[in-house]
Design an enzyme around this catalytic site. Structure first.
Site, PDB file in Angstrom:
ATOM      1  N   ASN A  31       3.838   3.498  -1.381  1.00 26.01           N
ATOM      2  CA  ASN A  31       3.452   2.794  -2.597  1.00 26.01           C
ATOM      3  C   ASN A  31       4.442   3.150  -3.697  1.00 26.01           C
ATOM      4  OD1 ASN A  31       2.216   1.669  -4.810  1.00 26.01           O
ATOM      5  ND2 ASN A  31       0.363   2.914  -4.707  1.00 26.01           N
ATOM      6  N   HIS A 116      -7.243   1.647  -5.090  1.00 23.85           N
ATOM      7  CA  HIS A 116      -6.462   2.846  -5.396  1.00 23.85           C
ATOM      8  C   HIS A 116      -7.098   3.595  -6.566  1.00 23.85           C
ATOM      9  CE1 HIS A 116      -3.146   5.473  -6.454  1.00 23.85           C
ATOM     10  NE2 HIS A 116      -2.617   5.207  -5.265  1.00 23.85           N
ATOM     11  N   GLU A 191      -7.037   9.123   0.335  1.00 23.44           N
ATOM     12  CA  GLU A 191      -6.076   9.784  -0.553  1.00 23.44           C
ATOM     13  C   GLU A 191      -6.858  10.481  -1.652  1.00 23.44           C
ATOM     14  OE1 GLU A 191      -1.807   8.724  -2.542  1.00 23.44           O
ATOM     15  OE2 GLU A 191      -3.394   7.259  -2.807  1.00 23.44           O
TER      16      GLU A 191
END
Length: 200
Positions: A31, A116, A191
């Site tokens: 990313n 995200h 993440e």
């Protein structure tokens, strides 16, 4: 004809054996966030294009800023897929500043990153809650994109021992709206927020 179909991307190469039947390939995603200039992206593309073969049991995907998607689709080796870093909940229409999943698909993007932690937090704007992430995920899948669905806990949640509860709460709204078949085009990207950019 899609924009990507008109691009003459350099051929990539693979090595090794494909993933055994019934097993998913490894997914390696990068990313770029809100970084890069045309010059720096051209240098990165040259480095990727000069790199060796990609293992045949891996998919490699780069999530670049919207502004650099056409450049990547024109010149990045063809065995590296392109992801958008977001898409709208809406279709096309009077939604100033939004980019729809159908527009991304039309230009040749194959993946989108959703959920995200930076977008969930909002970086100075209202963040995206899990219900919104779920609705966007469903919309992206309906338009033919594959989704990297991001989940993860904050440092204080990890220290409190609530990692599993946090991740489950982020996944539940998605599980409520997706069909069993939808999951074939979703990769869950765990993440933890506390690990982003910290080296931990």
């Amino acid at each position: 004809m899609a924009f990507a179909d008109s691009c003459k991307r350099p051929a990539g190469s693979s090595a090794g054996a494909e993933a055994p039947e019934g097993q998913r390939k490894y997914l390696i995603g990068g990313n770029w966030k809100s970084n890069g200039t045309v010059e720096s992206v051209e240098k990165l593309i040259a480095e990727f294009n000069a790199a060796g073969p990609i293992p045949a049991n891996c998919n490699v995907v780069i999530g670049c800023p919207f502004i650099h998607i056409p450049l990547c689709l024109m010149s990045l080796r063809d065995d590296i897929e392109i992801a958008a870093q977001n898409c709208s909940l809406t279709g096309t229409g009077a939604y100033t500043g939004e980019i729809s999943a159908s527009q991304l698909k039309d230009i040749g993007v194959t993946w989108v990153i959703l959920g995200h932690s930076e977008r969930r937090e909002g970086f100075g704007m209202a963040g995206e809650d899990s219900a919104l992430v779920a609705a966007k995920t469903k919309k992206a899948l309906e338009e033919g994109l594959k989704v990297m669905l991001c989940i993860g806990e904050k440092k204080e949640e990890r220290e409190a021992g609530t990692t599993m509860e946090v991740c489950a709460s982020q996944l539940k709204p998605v599980a409520d709206v997706l069909s069993k078949d939808d999951w074939a085009n979703v990769s869950i990207a765990y993440e933890p927020v506390w690990a982003i950019g910290t080296g931990l």
